[in-house]
Design a protein around this motif. Sequence first.
Motif, PDB file in Angstrom:
ATOM      1  N   GLY A 124       0.834  -1.188   0.000  1.00 48.95           N
ATOM      2  CA  GLY A 124       0.000   0.000   0.000  1.00 48.95           C
ATOM      3  C   GLY A 124       0.872   1.242   0.000  1.00 48.95           C
ATOM      4  O   GLY A 124       1.986   1.226   0.521  1.00 48.95           O
ATOM      5  N   ASN A 125       0.392   2.307  -0.600  1.00 49.99           N
ATOM      6  CA  ASN A 125       1.115   3.578  -0.595  1.00 49.99           C
ATOM      7  C   ASN A 125       0.174   4.663  -0.080  1.00 49.99           C
ATOM      8  O   ASN A 125      -0.745   5.096  -0.770  1.00 49.99           O
ATOM      9  N   ARG A 126       0.424   5.094   1.159  1.00 51.11           N
ATOM     10  CA  ARG A 126      -0.451   6.074   1.800  1.00 51.11           C
ATOM     11  C   ARG A 126      -0.248   7.476   1.235  1.00 51.11           C
ATOM     12  O   ARG A 126      -1.157   8.299   1.278  1.00 51.11           O
ATOM     13  N   PHE A 127       0.937   7.735   0.720  1.00 53.41           N
ATOM     14  CA  PHE A 127       1.217   9.064   0.179  1.00 53.41           C
ATOM     15  C   PHE A 127       0.491   9.279  -1.151  1.00 53.41           C
ATOM     16  O   PHE A 127       0.209  10.406  -1.530  1.00 53.41           O
ATOM     17  N   MET A 136      -1.395  10.664  10.660  1.00 52.89           N
ATOM     18  CA  MET A 136       0.031  10.391  10.771  1.00 52.89           C
ATOM     19  C   MET A 136       0.723  11.604  11.382  1.00 52.89           C
ATOM     20  O   MET A 136       0.555  12.727  10.898  1.00 52.89           O
ATOM     21  N   PRO A 137       1.500  11.413  12.455  1.00 53.54           N
ATOM     22  CA  PRO A 137       2.205  12.548  13.065  1.00 53.54           C
ATOM     23  C   PRO A 137       3.132  13.221  12.041  1.00 53.54           C
ATOM     24  O   PRO A 137       3.699  12.550  11.173  1.00 53.54           O
ATOM     25  N   PRO A 138       3.289  14.532  12.120  1.00 51.01           N
ATOM     26  CA  PRO A 138       4.168  15.237  11.184  1.00 51.01           C
ATOM     27  C   PRO A 138       5.583  14.676  11.159  1.00 51.01           C
ATOM     28  O   PRO A 138       6.221  14.626  10.100  1.00 51.01           O
ATOM     29  N   LEU A 139       6.094  14.223  12.318  1.00 50.00           N
ATOM     30  CA  LEU A 139       7.439  13.651  12.371  1.00 50.00           C
ATOM     31  C   LEU A 139       7.545  12.440  11.463  1.00 50.00           C
ATOM     32  O   LEU A 139       8.555  12.239  10.784  1.00 50.00           O
ATOM     33  N   HIS A 140       6.505  11.605  11.428  1.00 53.68           N
ATOM     34  CA  HIS A 140       6.517  10.415  10.573  1.00 53.68           C
ATOM     35  C   HIS A 140       6.292  10.792   9.114  1.00 53.68           C
ATOM     36  O   HIS A 140       6.931  10.239   8.220  1.00 53.68           O
ATOM     37  N   ARG A 141       5.371  11.734   8.897  1.00 51.43           N
ATOM     38  CA  ARG A 141       4.958  12.056   7.530  1.00 51.43           C
ATOM     39  C   ARG A 141       6.040  12.789   6.746  1.00 51.43           C
ATOM     40  O   ARG A 141       6.229  12.525   5.555  1.00 51.43           O
ATOM     41  N   HIS A 164       6.866   1.658   4.938  1.00 50.57           N
ATOM     42  CA  HIS A 164       6.329   1.219   6.219  1.00 50.57           C
ATOM     43  C   HIS A 164       4.813   1.200   6.273  1.00 50.57           C
ATOM     44  O   HIS A 164       4.231   1.223   7.356  1.00 50.57           O
ATOM     45  N   CYS A 165       4.187   1.144   5.104  1.00 52.24           N
ATOM     46  CA  CYS A 165       2.739   1.007   5.092  1.00 52.24           C
ATOM     47  C   CYS A 165       2.360  -0.328   5.722  1.00 52.24           C
ATOM     48  O   CYS A 165       2.877  -1.384   5.343  1.00 52.24           O
ATOM     49  N   GLY A 166       1.442  -0.295   6.683  1.00 53.21           N
ATOM     50  CA  GLY A 166       1.056  -1.522   7.375  1.00 53.21           C
ATOM     51  C   GLY A 166       0.071  -2.373   6.613  1.00 53.21           C
ATOM     52  O   GLY A 166      -0.168  -3.528   6.980  1.00 53.21           O
ATOM     53  N   LEU A 167      -0.529  -1.833   5.544  1.00 57.82           N
ATOM     54  CA  LEU A 167      -1.469  -2.603   4.732  1.00 57.82           C
ATOM     55  C   LEU A 167      -0.746  -3.089   3.491  1.00 57.82           C
ATOM     56  O   LEU A 167      -0.326  -2.291   2.645  1.00 57.82           O
ATOM     57  N   THR A 208      -5.588   4.452   1.668  1.00 62.20           N
ATOM     58  CA  THR A 208      -5.897   5.600   2.518  1.00 62.20           C
ATOM     59  C   THR A 208      -5.584   5.282   3.971  1.00 62.20           C
ATOM     60  O   THR A 208      -5.848   4.174   4.450  1.00 62.20           O
ATOM     61  N   LEU A 209      -4.997   6.247   4.650  1.00 63.61           N
ATOM     62  CA  LEU A 209      -4.737   6.105   6.084  1.00 63.61           C
ATOM     63  C   LEU A 209      -5.654   7.047   6.846  1.00 63.61           C
ATOM     64  O   LEU A 209      -5.699   8.247   6.580  1.00 63.61           O
ATOM     65  N   SER A 210      -6.397   6.492   7.806  1.00 65.08           N
ATOM     66  CA  SER A 210      -7.310   7.277   8.637  1.00 65.08           C
ATOM     67  C   SER A 210      -6.782   7.327  10.067  1.00 65.08           C
ATOM     68  O   SER A 210      -5.979   6.470  10.478  1.00 65.08           O
ATOM     69  N   PRO A 211      -7.216   8.306  10.858  1.00 69.83           N
ATOM     70  CA  PRO A 211      -6.838   8.300  12.277  1.00 69.83           C
ATOM     71  C   PRO A 211      -7.330   7.025  12.941  1.00 69.83           C
ATOM     72  O   PRO A 211      -8.441   6.555  12.665  1.00 69.83           O
TER      73      PRO A 211
END
Length: 394
Positions: A124-127, A136-141, A164-167, A208-211
């Motif tokens: 998966g590609n969240r970007f 996603m926290p700004p530090l990670h993003r 590092h996409c978990g899906l 897509t990554l959701s909170p």
Amino acid sequence: MTITPAAVPETPLELTILMPCLNEAETLATCIRKAMGYLERSGVQGEVLIADNGSTDGSQEIATSLGARVLPVPERGYGAALIAGIKGARGRYVIMGDSDDSYDFENLDPFVAKLREGHDLVMGNRFKGGIKPGAMPPLHRYLGNPVLTTIGRVFFGSPSGDFHCGLRGFNRDAILGLDLRAPGMEFASEMVVKATLQKLRITEVPTTLSPDGRSRPPHLRSWRDGWRHLRFLLVFCPRWLFLYPGLILFLGGLFGMGALLTGPAKLGGLTLDVHTLLYASAAVSMGFQLILFWAFARIHGAREGLVPEQPMLTRFLARFGLEPALLTALGLFVLGLLLGLAAVAIWGAVSFGEIGGHGTMRLAIASMTCMLLGLQLAMGAFFIAVLDMVRARR
């Protein structure tokens, strides 16, 4: 941890939707319902498997009541749970995703389609798919994920744009063949790196990554787990950790020694003399040691099945074995000894008193460098011979 493929189930399934779980009672039911809904809607023959890492909040009962299969995994860790889950999966394909409701288990068609086309790993590609506000926290993003993904792409040539996409989905047998071992969060990097090195067919799809839906903090620890990912990438690619820095130090040191052995040298407004020569000698020795460590890491990694063999290194070692290496080491040591004797002779010419100028010091530094290189080469050759003996015994 060594994973061997589980026995082929009596009723083969096409897909296992795998979720690692450690106290996810708040969100687990939602994830399972979405995954079950996808299987029902799509008509894919599959199962939902929960790799439970020792939950104490009733997660196991929630999963069982919703028709998911629960696999207890006593060894703690994200990677440990997933490794056990992949081994225990009954599907030909596995799609794994976190059980915190941050990924959409209702929209797995792009993953299944790519797997059916013959791809071994579908990332998966969240970007590309979209990161919702607060997901996603700004530090990670803006730092962690882009930096580590870039390192993975440069070091290993991986096609993944989101390391590092978990899906992600994969062919179960192909991934079991990678012998994944990392018990922690670095498991995510290990899968992509080994799949790339083993030349598996890799592709990616937007996701897509959701909170996440939890009220507690996530298990992920940004700096600790980020360092573990970086450490894994460096150790698994020793040419960046050892070879390239070693070559820079070794060749730079040799150039510096060559320029300063006969006398001082001008560099702009600077005068470089015997003190710089000493540091150049240290650079040669440290660089050579790093190059040897690269060779050790490559040989050991290839023989343990962690990384493919390096053809150029293999051919070089086949021609330049223990005996030639020892003869070369002996030559370097004797040369250093002769240079040292020449320095002693100069000292003796002044009745072993005070020596004017830096000529003797230059000889002493050159002598020390040659003897150190000879010793390093001899010890390195013996260590490689030990690795060969261990391999032959196996």
